[in-house]
Design a protein around this motif. Structure first.
Motif, PDB file in Angstrom:
ATOM      1  N   ARG A 187      -2.594   1.009  -5.968  1.00 46.46           N
ATOM      2  CA  ARG A 187      -2.808   2.370  -6.457  1.00 46.46           C
ATOM      3  C   ARG A 187      -3.991   2.984  -5.709  1.00 46.46           C
ATOM      4  N   PRO A 188      -3.787   4.061  -5.007  1.00 48.30           N
ATOM      5  CA  PRO A 188      -4.909   4.685  -4.291  1.00 48.30           C
ATOM      6  C   PRO A 188      -5.809   5.453  -5.257  1.00 48.30           C
ATOM      7  N   LEU A 189      -7.095   5.279  -5.090  1.00 54.49           N
ATOM      8  CA  LEU A 189      -8.063   5.940  -5.983  1.00 54.49           C
ATOM      9  C   LEU A 189      -9.170   6.590  -5.174  1.00 54.49           C
ATOM     10  N   GLU A 190      -9.656   7.724  -5.701  1.00 52.37           N
ATOM     11  CA  GLU A 190     -10.836   8.335  -5.098  1.00 52.37           C
ATOM     12  C   GLU A 190     -11.775   8.702  -6.239  1.00 52.37           C
ATOM     13  N   GLY A 203      -8.626  -7.355  -7.528  1.00 49.89           N
ATOM     14  CA  GLY A 203      -7.502  -6.525  -7.076  1.00 49.89           C
ATOM     15  C   GLY A 203      -7.894  -5.332  -6.250  1.00 49.89           C
ATOM     16  N   ILE A 204      -9.171  -5.221  -5.882  1.00 49.99           N
ATOM     17  CA  ILE A 204      -9.559  -4.040  -5.105  1.00 49.99           C
ATOM     18  C   ILE A 204      -9.387  -4.300  -3.609  1.00 49.99           C
ATOM     19  N   LYS A 205      -8.988  -3.249  -2.894  1.00 48.72           N
ATOM     20  CA  LYS A 205      -8.722  -3.394  -1.447  1.00 48.72           C
ATOM     21  C   LYS A 205      -9.108  -2.121  -0.718  1.00 48.72           C
ATOM     22  N   LYS A 258      -8.149   1.049  -2.982  1.00 47.08           N
ATOM     23  CA  LYS A 258      -6.828   0.817  -3.576  1.00 47.08           C
ATOM     24  C   LYS A 258      -6.938  -0.348  -4.524  1.00 47.08           C
ATOM     25  N   VAL A 259      -6.250  -0.266  -5.651  1.00 49.38           N
ATOM     26  CA  VAL A 259      -6.333  -1.334  -6.640  1.00 49.38           C
ATOM     27  C   VAL A 259      -4.921  -1.827  -6.971  1.00 49.38           C
ATOM     28  N   VAL A 260      -4.785  -3.136  -6.992  1.00 53.58           N
ATOM     29  CA  VAL A 260      -3.493  -3.735  -7.354  1.00 53.58           C
ATOM     30  C   VAL A 260      -3.477  -4.028  -8.844  1.00 53.58           C
ATOM     31  N   GLY A 261      -2.402  -3.708  -9.499  1.00 48.52           N
ATOM     32  CA  GLY A 261      -2.210  -4.091 -10.902  1.00 48.52           C
ATOM     33  C   GLY A 261      -3.084  -3.290 -11.845  1.00 48.52           C
ATOM     34  N   SER A 262      -3.558  -3.984 -12.876  1.00 55.07           N
ATOM     35  CA  SER A 262      -4.295  -3.310 -13.946  1.00 55.07           C
ATOM     36  C   SER A 262      -5.610  -2.715 -13.434  1.00 55.07           C
ATOM     37  N   LEU A 263      -5.945  -1.533 -14.008  1.00 59.95           N
ATOM     38  CA  LEU A 263      -7.177  -0.852 -13.608  1.00 59.95           C
ATOM     39  C   LEU A 263      -8.355  -1.219 -14.504  1.00 59.95           C
ATOM     40  N   ILE A 267      -9.664  10.779  -8.792  1.00 62.95           N
ATOM     41  CA  ILE A 267      -8.330  11.215  -8.371  1.00 62.95           C
ATOM     42  C   ILE A 267      -7.496   9.973  -8.100  1.00 62.95           C
ATOM     43  N   THR A 268      -6.335   9.920  -8.676  1.00 65.04           N
ATOM     44  CA  THR A 268      -5.454   8.785  -8.397  1.00 65.04           C
ATOM     45  C   THR A 268      -4.010   9.248  -8.261  1.00 65.04           C
ATOM     46  N   GLN A 269      -3.183   8.380  -7.724  1.00 67.21           N
ATOM     47  CA  GLN A 269      -1.754   8.706  -7.566  1.00 67.21           C
ATOM     48  C   GLN A 269      -0.930   7.560  -8.115  1.00 67.21           C
ATOM     49  N   GLU A 270       0.344   7.902  -8.417  1.00 66.62           N
ATOM     50  CA  GLU A 270       1.288   6.851  -8.765  1.00 66.62           C
ATOM     51  C   GLU A 270       1.257   5.800  -7.669  1.00 66.62           C
ATOM     52  N   PRO A 271       1.209   4.532  -8.046  1.00 69.66           N
ATOM     53  CA  PRO A 271       1.308   3.544  -6.974  1.00 69.66           C
ATOM     54  C   PRO A 271       2.707   3.668  -6.378  1.00 69.66           C
TER      55      PRO A 271
END
Ligand SMILES: Nc1ncnc2c1ncn2[C@@H]1O[C@H](COP(=O)(O)OP(=O)(O)O)[C@@H](O)[C@H]1O
Ligand SMILES: [Mg+2]
Lengths: 297, 266
Positions: free
Chosen positions: A224-227, A244-246, A258-263, A279-283
């Motif tokens: 999931r991309p996050l800003e 899960g952070i990348k 970007k975060v994988v799975g649960s936030l 700001i985030t988007q649908e993965p």
């Protein structure tokens, strides 16, 4: 509910020496919309033709509603609707005559429903097939897959050639018909489409099954991309320990990652800071999809 | 309801119309030519009359006697023009029935519905029979009224005999094209092989008396069985007709067998 409508066991088809599909084992459950995703030449149409008994398997087997396509195709075909990947119709007939003919082959067709579908998909059935655009031919063929209200609808790349508005209309139709209990098996090479309408997806590449997974689970594995904008400057090391952070990028008071799975752990960590905005988007499944496509899973 | 048969015939509507016009015109032409041919043939016959009896018998009987009205119809129309037309039609229809649909990619329209492949074959074959039957009836009618018009004395019964024979002949080649199409799905191959078979068969029947090797295989030539006696003048030779019918049934059953299990190009 989890009754298998389609079940294939090591289903294999070789055209002479050339591979069609190999050792394909999958199950499609009653009532689900099952996506069959793969690039061109992956073996999607081959699999569907095997299910419909147009071609014979080289080895392995399939079963639809418990029937064997090679021996009991009539029992199967009574329960299914089919949209071919390559649509060829009787060019000199009008859409109406074409569907009338097909309705005679499928006695459970209700003509009222045909008319309803043609309104929904906005196609003029009084025109000759040969005068219709590719998209409109596609619509007539779609109607013939739906019109007899079959228990299982098999669609081979159903939206190629449909304009976006009609695609939307088609997605709604699938949802609506599925709600009444119809099972769908839909092949596609377009990821967002599968993501949009399917419950589960099988990804196939070069004739082999790569993965079968529920869309929601795939999304769990998706990035999931996050800003995040903070009120003060931050450093990269503050966030590196989050599970899960990348792809962390820090620019003054702005964090992109970007975060994988649960936030959950990510959000809790943010609690230590003053946050201006997130700001985030649908993965999206693109990365997962590409990963499977490239075969580096 | 034979839905597939009916649809196959509906597709032929236009083609039937052109064939009807063509046949009516052609037979009108043949009938219009008859009086002048009769005159010149009369001269030829007069010349033949002067020949010694034995020699004359070797050359002419009623079948080759153009001046005799039945001879004209039998030798001009039933041995040349009509076989050509009918076989042309039958091979076209036979190759189109399965291979034509397969090449166009329309087989799945019917075969994704609960229709057995054998039923598909049966109804398509019936469509071939009905179409040739339609042309046959048309021929009998045209020749009957055409003959009346130019004063040739021929009965419906005689015409029916000759046309039935013609029907069997052309159905043989149509069924052969149908079979090759069912087996291979290739229209070109189906037309090619069926045409080659027809031409060969014609040559065998024309030259078997002269060439020993041909004499040995003449039984495989539908033309030989067709032309061994003029059905118009002497009635149907049932021994030959029965052979033609068995060949048709054989090709029909082979078509079902060939089509029912193979991979389809859909
Ligand atoms: N009739 C055929 N003869 C030979 N090879 C074929 C035939 N049909 C498909 N193939 C091959 O089988 C593979 C799978 O094709 P297909 O099932 O049509 O893929 P998809 O529908 O996923 O695009 C491709 O490599 C294709 O070239
Ligand atoms: Mg395909």
């Amino acid at each position: 509910m989890d009754k298998a409508v389609i079940k294939t066991t090591k289903l294999t088809k070789f055209y002479g020496k050339s591979r069609g599909v190999e050792n394909l084992s999958l199950e499609v459950n009653e009532g689900e919309v099952f996506g069959f995703l793969g690039p061109n030449g992956a073996g999607k149409s081959t699999t569907i033709k095997l299910l419909l008994n147009f071609i014979n398997p080289s080895s392995g087997s399939a079963s639809i509603f418990g029937f064997d396509p090679t021996k009991e195709s009539i029992e199967i075909q009574e329960k299914i609707g089919y949209l071919p990947g390559e649509i060829h119709m009787y060019e000199d007939l009008t859409g109406k005559d074409h569907l009338r003919f097909q309705a005679q082959l499928r006695p459970s067709t209700s003509w009222k429903y045909v008319e309803e579908l043609s309104k929904k998909l906005k196609v003029d059935l009084n025109k000759k097939i040969k005068s219709l655009s590719h998209g409109n031919k596609q619509k007539v063929a779609l109607i013939s897959a739906f019109m007899h209200k079959p228990e299982l609808i098999i669609l081979d790349e159903p939206t190629t050639g449909l304009d976006p508005l009609i695609q939307q209309e088609f997605y709604n139709l699938v949802e609506e018909v599925n709600r009444s209990g119809t099972t769908f098996f839909i092949s596609s090479h377009i990821l967002p489409e599968v993501e949009r309408i399917c419950h589960r997806v099988a990804i196939i590449r070069e004739g082999r099954l790569v993965v079968t997974e529920e869309i929601v689970n795939l999304k769990k594995g998706a990035l999931r991309p996050l800003e995040v904008i903070f009120s003060e400057n931050i450093t990269k090391t503050d966030f590196q320990t989050i599970t899960g952070i990348k792809d962390i990028e820090v620019n003054g008071n702005i964090l992109r990652c970007k975060v994988v799975g649960s936030l959950d752990t990510f959000i809790k960590k943010l609690g230590n800071y003053t946050v201006e905005s997130i700001i985030t988007q649908e993965p999206d499944l693109e990365q997962i999809f590409l990963k499977f496509y490239k075969g580096d899973n | 309801m034979p839905v597939i048969l009916i649809q196959a015939l509906k597709f032929q509507k236009k083609s039937f119309m052109f064939w009807t016009i063509g046949i009516v015109l052609l037979i009108a032409l043949y009938m219009a030519l008859y009086p002048s041919i009769k005159e010149s043939a009369a001269e030829l016959n007069a010349y033949m009359e002067k020949m010694p009896e034995a020699l004359r018998n070797a050359f002419i009987d009623e079948e080759t006697n153009y001046a005799s009205p039945l001879g004209y119809i039998s030798s001009e129309i039933y041995t040349q023009m009509l076989p050509l037309l009918f076989i042309f039609f039958a091979i076209g229809f036979g190759s189109n029935a399965i291979a034509g649909e397969e090449e166009k990619g329309t087989l799945d329209i019917v075969l994704s519905a609960p229709i057995r492949r054998s039923r598909f074959i049966i109804e398509k074959f019936l469509a071939l029979i009905v179409s040739l039957g339609f042309l046959s009836v048309l021929i009998v009618l045209c020749l009957f009224f055409g003959s009346k018009f130019v004063g040739i004395d021929v009965t419906v019964n005689q015409l029916t005999n000759a046309t039935f024979n013609l029907f069997l002949l052309s159905l043989n080649f149509g069924a052969f094209a149908f079979f090759i199409g069912s087996l291979t799905g290739s229209k070109g191959l189906s037309i090619g092989l069926a045409t080659a078979f027809a031409v060969l068969s014609f040559f065998v029947s024309a030259f078997y008396k002269l060439v020993d090797q041909l004499d040995k295989i003449k039984d495989f030539s539908p033309f030989f069985h067709y032309s061994d006696q003029s059905a118009l003048i002497h009635g149907i030779n049932w021994a030959s007709a029965t052979l033609l019918i068995w060949a048709i049934i054989g090709l029909f059953l082979l078509s079902i067998a060939a089509f029912s299990k193979r991979d389809l190009n859909v």
